[in-house]
Motif scaffolding. Sequence first.
Motif, PDB file in Angstrom:
ATOM      1  N   MET A   1       0.826  -1.203   0.000  1.00 33.02           N
ATOM      2  CA  MET A   1       0.000   0.000   0.000  1.00 33.02           C
ATOM      3  C   MET A   1       0.865   1.261   0.000  1.00 33.02           C
ATOM      4  O   MET A   1       0.545   2.240  -0.684  1.00 33.02           O
ATOM      5  N   ASP A   2       1.957   1.248   0.763  1.00 29.61           N
ATOM      6  CA  ASP A   2       2.893   2.384   0.754  1.00 29.61           C
ATOM      7  C   ASP A   2       3.456   2.609  -0.654  1.00 29.61           C
ATOM      8  O   ASP A   2       3.526   3.746  -1.142  1.00 29.61           O
ATOM      9  N   ASN A   3       3.866   1.500  -1.291  1.00 26.21           N
ATOM     10  CA  ASN A   3       4.426   1.591  -2.642  1.00 26.21           C
ATOM     11  C   ASN A   3       3.388   2.126  -3.626  1.00 26.21           C
ATOM     12  O   ASN A   3       3.699   2.950  -4.505  1.00 26.21           O
ATOM     13  N   TYR A   4       2.160   1.642  -3.467  1.00 30.81           N
ATOM     14  CA  TYR A   4       1.081   2.074  -4.357  1.00 30.81           C
ATOM     15  C   TYR A   4       0.829   3.567  -4.205  1.00 30.81           C
ATOM     16  O   TYR A   4       0.737   4.296  -5.203  1.00 30.81           O
ATOM     17  N   LEU A   5       0.710   4.042  -2.961  1.00 32.79           N
ATOM     18  CA  LEU A   5       0.409   5.450  -2.726  1.00 32.79           C
ATOM     19  C   LEU A   5       1.518   6.354  -3.267  1.00 32.79           C
ATOM     20  O   LEU A   5       1.240   7.379  -3.908  1.00 32.79           O
ATOM     21  N   THR A   6       2.771   5.972  -3.024  1.00 36.00           N
ATOM     22  CA  THR A   6       3.891   6.767  -3.526  1.00 36.00           C
ATOM     23  C   THR A   6       3.859   6.867  -5.043  1.00 36.00           C
ATOM     24  O   THR A   6       4.017   7.953  -5.622  1.00 36.00           O
TER      25      THR A   6
END
Length: 230
Positions: A217-222
């Motif tokens: 999710m962190d990777n997606y948001l970034t």
Amino acid sequence: RKLSDEYVPEVKIANELERNSLLTMYNMRGYGLTGNESFLSTGKDFLTEVKGSIRDAKDLSDRSTSLKALQAAIDETETAVKNYEALVDQTKKVNEVINTALVNMDDGANQYMKGCYVYLQNQTDAANREAASGSVDRERLRKIELINNIIDAGNSIRIDNFKSQAQRNPEVFRQALKSFDEVDTYLNEIRALTRLDIDNQQLNVVKQGADAYHQAMDNYLTAWLHREDL
């Protein structure tokens, strides 16, 4: 002769360039919003047409005696096209990161839920055995309550995740990320009550799935925010 050989062809080239530029932007914007490769392919086709119009403008400029401002406009346009093409390539790379993150989110969430349901089943079976003998251990009931809380938190995260993507609202996504702190709190409490290795192994599965889902999710948001900037 100037009208026929220079001014009318200049207008024709400019119209074609504008039309193909707009169609390029339309399709690339569609690709940026959806990740659909058909938009990318069509956008690149129109970008090729844009480059063709620029070549036609160069040829016209080279043989023209009256179109004094054309060459400077060509240079400016060509620079802009190169910059735009670089942004297209970056967008493609970012979309690849987003697609990978989507796959990893699904894998992490599935692992998370699988571990939860195996743990819940183990505790439910033990509670049924204890009930048959006359009394259910209070810690057992607390563990069942906690694992259900962990399941609920995971479902809430997934719902907010999907809602955020559907509404294109990163704030909802950020709120979902904060819910992982709640998951960790529940896991710490349930671990303190869990003694059997087989149950602790399932909690490890839950934790690993939660961490993988969180990271994805962190990777997606970034990547998502980067794509919006592009």
